[in-house]
Enzyme design. Structure first.
Site, PDB file in Angstrom:
ATOM      1  N   GLU A 227       0.832  -1.208   0.000  1.00  0.00           N
ATOM      2  CA  GLU A 227       0.000   0.000   0.000  1.00  0.00           C
ATOM      3  C   GLU A 227       0.870   1.263   0.000  1.00  0.00           C
ATOM      4  O   GLU A 227       0.544   2.251  -0.654  1.00  0.00           O
ATOM      5  CB  GLU A 227      -0.893   0.044   1.241  1.00  0.00           C
ATOM      6  CG  GLU A 227      -1.960  -1.016   1.288  1.00  0.00           C
ATOM      7  CD  GLU A 227      -2.739  -0.933   2.582  1.00  0.00           C
ATOM      8  OE1 GLU A 227      -3.876  -0.436   2.521  1.00  0.00           O
ATOM      9  OE2 GLU A 227      -2.212  -1.338   3.636  1.00  0.00           O
TER      10      GLU A 227
ATOM     11  N   LYS B 239     -10.372   5.194   2.399  1.00  0.00           N
ATOM     12  CA  LYS B 239      -9.510   4.469   1.462  1.00  0.00           C
ATOM     13  C   LYS B 239     -10.456   3.779   0.485  1.00  0.00           C
ATOM     14  O   LYS B 239     -11.286   2.951   0.876  1.00  0.00           O
ATOM     15  CB  LYS B 239      -8.675   3.436   2.214  1.00  0.00           C
ATOM     16  CG  LYS B 239      -7.681   2.699   1.346  1.00  0.00           C
ATOM     17  CD  LYS B 239      -6.859   1.693   2.136  1.00  0.00           C
ATOM     18  CE  LYS B 239      -5.932   2.424   3.071  1.00  0.00           C
ATOM     19  NZ  LYS B 239      -4.935   1.531   3.683  1.00  0.00           N
TER      20      LYS B 239
ATOM     21  N   GLU C 112      -6.006   7.046  10.924  1.00  0.00           N
ATOM     22  CA  GLU C 112      -6.229   7.828  12.135  1.00  0.00           C
ATOM     23  C   GLU C 112      -5.128   8.882  12.297  1.00  0.00           C
ATOM     24  O   GLU C 112      -5.391  10.019  12.697  1.00  0.00           O
ATOM     25  CB  GLU C 112      -6.255   6.912  13.363  1.00  0.00           C
ATOM     26  CG  GLU C 112      -7.465   6.001  13.429  1.00  0.00           C
ATOM     27  CD  GLU C 112      -7.299   4.679  12.664  1.00  0.00           C
ATOM     28  OE1 GLU C 112      -8.104   3.764  12.915  1.00  0.00           O
ATOM     29  OE2 GLU C 112      -6.384   4.550  11.828  1.00  0.00           O
TER      30      GLU C 112
END
Length: 125
Positions: free
Chosen positions: A24, A101, A75
């Site tokens: 990612e 996302k 977060e």
């Protein structure tokens, strides 16, 4: 009479490199950022002058800057965005932020996964 005023920016699509998985952070993905910012723009209602309100473009640049810093957790990204907004624009009364996302690697079919943050600045007048 009490007047509550907000600036809204909805579903900014930003390519970024956030995630717990190494892939990612190396390949990146698409994220959506939506904001509802409590801001005293009563004067702008009368003046018709951008200096009397919160400039959308300035908010966008700030969000883009914070989204460009890779993080593992959404977060953390949301917290950075809110802190930066408060520092840059001290007149902000509240912030509602949604960070999504678009294609989370969770093995399920969904439109996105993310975090939602609601902040009330009790230090503004």
């Amino acid at each position: 009479m009490t007047l509550q005023t907000y600036i809204r920016i909805e579903k900014l699509r930003i390519r970024a490199f956030h995630g717990v998985l190494e892939q990612e952070r190396s390949v990146g993905g698409d994220f959506l950022v939506s904001l509802r910012i409590g801001y005293p723009w009563r004067l702008a209602m009368e003046s018709d002058n951008v200096k009397d309100t919160l400039d959308y473009a300035a908010v966008y640049r700030l969000v883009q800057r914070e989204m460009a810093v890779p993080s593992q957790l959404l977060e953390h990204v949301a917290g950075r965005i809110v802190s930066a907004l408060q520092n840059e624009f001290p007149q902000i009364m509240s912030i509602d932020l949604w960070l999504t996302k678009v294609t989370p690697p969770m093995g399920g079919d969904c439109e996105g996964a993310g975090v939602e943050l609601h902040l009330i600045n009790d230090k503004t007048d």
